[in-house]
Design an enzyme around this catalytic site. Structure first.
Site, mmCIF file in Angstrom:
data_model
loop_
_atom_site.group_PDB
_atom_site.id
_atom_site.type_symbol
_atom_site.label_atom_id
_atom_site.label_comp_id
_atom_site.label_asym_id
_atom_site.label_seq_id
_atom_site.Cartn_x
_atom_site.Cartn_y
_atom_site.Cartn_z
ATOM 1 N N PHE A 19 0.799 -1.222 0.000
ATOM 2 C CA PHE A 19 0.000 0.000 0.000
ATOM 3 C C PHE A 19 0.833 1.275 0.000
ATOM 4 O O PHE A 19 0.281 2.363 0.066
ATOM 5 C CB PHE A 19 -0.922 0.002 1.216
ATOM 6 C CG PHE A 19 -1.742 -1.245 1.294
ATOM 7 C CD1 PHE A 19 -2.861 -1.399 0.488
ATOM 8 C CD2 PHE A 19 -1.372 -2.290 2.125
ATOM 9 C CE1 PHE A 19 -3.607 -2.560 0.530
ATOM 10 C CE2 PHE A 19 -2.114 -3.464 2.173
ATOM 11 C CZ PHE A 19 -3.238 -3.599 1.372
ATOM 12 N N GLY A 46 3.566 -4.490 10.839
ATOM 13 C CA GLY A 46 2.739 -4.558 9.631
ATOM 14 C C GLY A 46 3.579 -4.933 8.426
ATOM 15 O O GLY A 46 3.960 -4.105 7.609
ATOM 16 N N ASP A 71 4.033 -9.284 12.209
ATOM 17 C CA ASP A 71 2.686 -9.392 11.622
ATOM 18 C C ASP A 71 2.129 -10.767 11.994
ATOM 19 O O ASP A 71 2.872 -11.752 12.022
ATOM 20 C CB ASP A 71 2.763 -9.259 10.080
ATOM 21 C CG ASP A 71 1.446 -8.825 9.442
ATOM 22 O OD1 ASP A 71 0.411 -9.444 9.738
ATOM 23 O OD2 ASP A 71 1.475 -7.880 8.651
ATOM 24 N N GLY A 75 -4.040 -10.429 8.214
ATOM 25 C CA GLY A 75 -4.666 -9.252 7.620
ATOM 26 C C GLY A 75 -5.396 -8.375 8.616
ATOM 27 O O GLY A 75 -5.868 -8.844 9.656
ATOM 28 N N SER A 124 1.146 -8.061 17.488
ATOM 29 C CA SER A 124 2.109 -7.035 17.874
ATOM 30 C C SER A 124 2.228 -6.817 19.387
ATOM 31 O O SER A 124 3.348 -6.790 19.920
ATOM 32 C CB SER A 124 1.760 -5.732 17.141
ATOM 33 O OG SER A 124 2.438 -4.643 17.660
ATOM 34 N N HIS A 144 -5.422 -0.469 11.945
ATOM 35 C CA HIS A 144 -5.848 0.935 11.963
ATOM 36 C C HIS A 144 -6.958 1.243 12.959
ATOM 37 O O HIS A 144 -7.480 2.357 12.975
ATOM 38 C CB HIS A 144 -6.285 1.358 10.559
ATOM 39 C CG HIS A 144 -5.124 1.575 9.639
ATOM 40 N ND1 HIS A 144 -5.270 1.743 8.283
ATOM 41 C CD2 HIS A 144 -3.800 1.657 9.897
ATOM 42 C CE1 HIS A 144 -4.073 1.917 7.736
ATOM 43 N NE2 HIS A 144 -3.174 1.858 8.689
ATOM 44 N N HIS A 169 2.680 5.495 9.767
ATOM 45 C CA HIS A 169 2.093 5.560 8.425
ATOM 46 C C HIS A 169 0.580 5.780 8.514
ATOM 47 O O HIS A 169 -0.028 5.516 9.534
ATOM 48 C CB HIS A 169 2.377 4.258 7.648
ATOM 49 C CG HIS A 169 2.151 4.401 6.175
ATOM 50 N ND1 HIS A 169 1.476 3.461 5.419
ATOM 51 C CD2 HIS A 169 2.494 5.391 5.324
ATOM 52 C CE1 HIS A 169 1.449 3.866 4.156
ATOM 53 N NE2 HIS A 169 2.053 5.043 4.075
HETATM 54 N N1 SAH Z 1 3.760 -2.250 5.606
HETATM 55 C C1 SAH Z 1 2.968 -2.922 4.589
HETATM 56 C C2 SAH Z 1 1.471 -2.807 4.818
HETATM 57 C C3 SAH Z 1 0.977 -3.314 6.132
HETATM 58 S S1 SAH Z 1 -0.767 -3.584 6.116
HETATM 59 C C4 SAH Z 1 3.286 -2.354 3.213
HETATM 60 O O1 SAH Z 1 3.857 -1.266 3.117
HETATM 61 O O2 SAH Z 1 2.961 -2.980 2.225
HETATM 62 C C5 SAH Z 1 -1.078 -3.892 7.812
HETATM 63 C C6 SAH Z 1 -0.641 -5.255 8.303
HETATM 64 O O3 SAH Z 1 -0.739 -5.209 9.729
HETATM 65 C C7 SAH Z 1 -1.486 -6.448 7.854
HETATM 66 O O4 SAH Z 1 -0.678 -7.374 7.169
HETATM 67 C C8 SAH Z 1 -2.042 -7.044 9.153
HETATM 68 O O5 SAH Z 1 -2.050 -8.467 9.198
HETATM 69 C C9 SAH Z 1 -1.097 -6.498 10.195
HETATM 70 N N2 SAH Z 1 -1.675 -6.335 11.524
HETATM 71 C C10 SAH Z 1 -2.797 -5.652 11.862
HETATM 72 N N3 SAH Z 1 -2.980 -5.673 13.178
HETATM 73 C C11 SAH Z 1 -1.954 -6.409 13.709
HETATM 74 C C12 SAH Z 1 -1.599 -6.804 15.041
HETATM 75 N N4 SAH Z 1 -2.313 -6.434 16.101
HETATM 76 N N5 SAH Z 1 -0.486 -7.556 15.191
HETATM 77 C C13 SAH Z 1 0.255 -7.936 14.129
HETATM 78 N N6 SAH Z 1 -0.030 -7.576 12.856
HETATM 79 C C14 SAH Z 1 -1.119 -6.829 12.652
HETATM 80 MG MG MG Z 2 0.024 1.751 5.766
#
Ligand code: SAH
Ligand code: MG
Length: 216
Positions: A19, A46, A71, A75, A124, A144, A169
């Site tokens: 993204f 993430g 991660d 998702g 996390s 988010h 981000h």
């Molecule tokens: N940094 C990546 C995008 C991350 S999208 C890029 O630039 O392409 C957000 C990610 O955070 C997802 O893969 C999701 O599985 C992870 N995520 C969301 N909440 C989380 C949590 N509490 N612990 C671990 N991973 C988490």
């Molecule tokens: Mg992001």
């Protein structure tokens, strides 16, 4: 001169699922290259399919440090089937659940960066609670919701070494611009209000802050 990723890494970044736009990727790389001079690991929350991880890994390789990326690979809310950011190619056909770990591993391997990254697969806050090593950089790009973004901040921001960088981000100060909520913006405000962090740069929705004080 601002440090930049190798052309083949930038090409891999652009080709990877994810993204982050290129201008933000370049700012992420520059911050990572600068922070890595502290000689401490870089950490991302993430991973998704490894798009941003490629840049942290390239900066880590240059500096002889390790990039860590956390991660659970199932998702975020908005990436689940039926939601705007869902990619059917991320679903494990056997389980019918998202699993971005295989794609991430392929991305990293093809870029020749596997040896410079440690993937931490789990939630996390659970990983953060077990973590005590100081970090040169923490890049928050996980869930988010307020629950997730707040837990990422509370779990990882205290590990940023003095002079190290905290990156957030998807910071959208204007609710009109946001697409997955303003929790990252609230975390960014909280970091500034703590007195422990000072703003260094703004690129799109990416905020770079430096740890200049205590208080968290
Ligand atoms: N940094 C990546 C995008 C991350 S999208 C890029 O630039 O392409 C957000 C990610 O955070 C997802 O893969 C999701 O599985 C992870 N995520 C969301 N909440 C989380 C949590 N509490 N612990 C671990 N991973 C988490
Ligand atoms: Mg992001």
């Amino acid at each position: 001169m601002t440090a930049a990723p190798k052309p083949e890494i930038l090409a891999a970044f652009e080709a990877a699922k994810g993204f982050m736009p290129v201008d933000e990727g370049l700012a992420l790389y520059a911050a990572a290259a600068e922070a890595a001079r502290l000689g401490l690991p870089l950490l991302e929350v993430g991973t998704y399919c490894g798009r941003s991880t490629l840049l942290l890994a390239d900066a880590a390789r240059e500096a002889g440090v390790t990039a860590l990326t956390v991660d659970h690979h199932r998702g975020s809310e908005e990436q689940q089937p039926g939601w705007d950011y869902h990619d059917p190619g991320t679903v494990d056909p056997e389980l019918g659940l998202m699993d971005t770990l295989p794609t991430f591993r392929r991305t990293l391997h093809r870029a020749g960066l596997e040896d410079h990254v440690v993937a931490l697969v789990g939630r996390s806050p659970v990983v953060a609670a077990l973590w005590s090593t100081s970090l040169a950089l923490v890049f928050i790009d996980g869930g988010h919701t307020d629950e997730h973004a707040t837990a990422d901040y509370e779990g990882w921001a205290p590990r940023v070494a003095p002079g190290g960088l905290l990156l957030v981000h998807d910071v959208f100060p204007d609710p009109q611009d946001e697409f997955t909520g303003q929790a990252p913006y609230r975390v960014y405000l909280r970091a500034l209000a703590s007195g422990a962090f000072t703003e260094v740069s703004v690129t799109g929705s990416l905020r770079v802050l430096r740890r200049t004080g205590t208080g968290i």
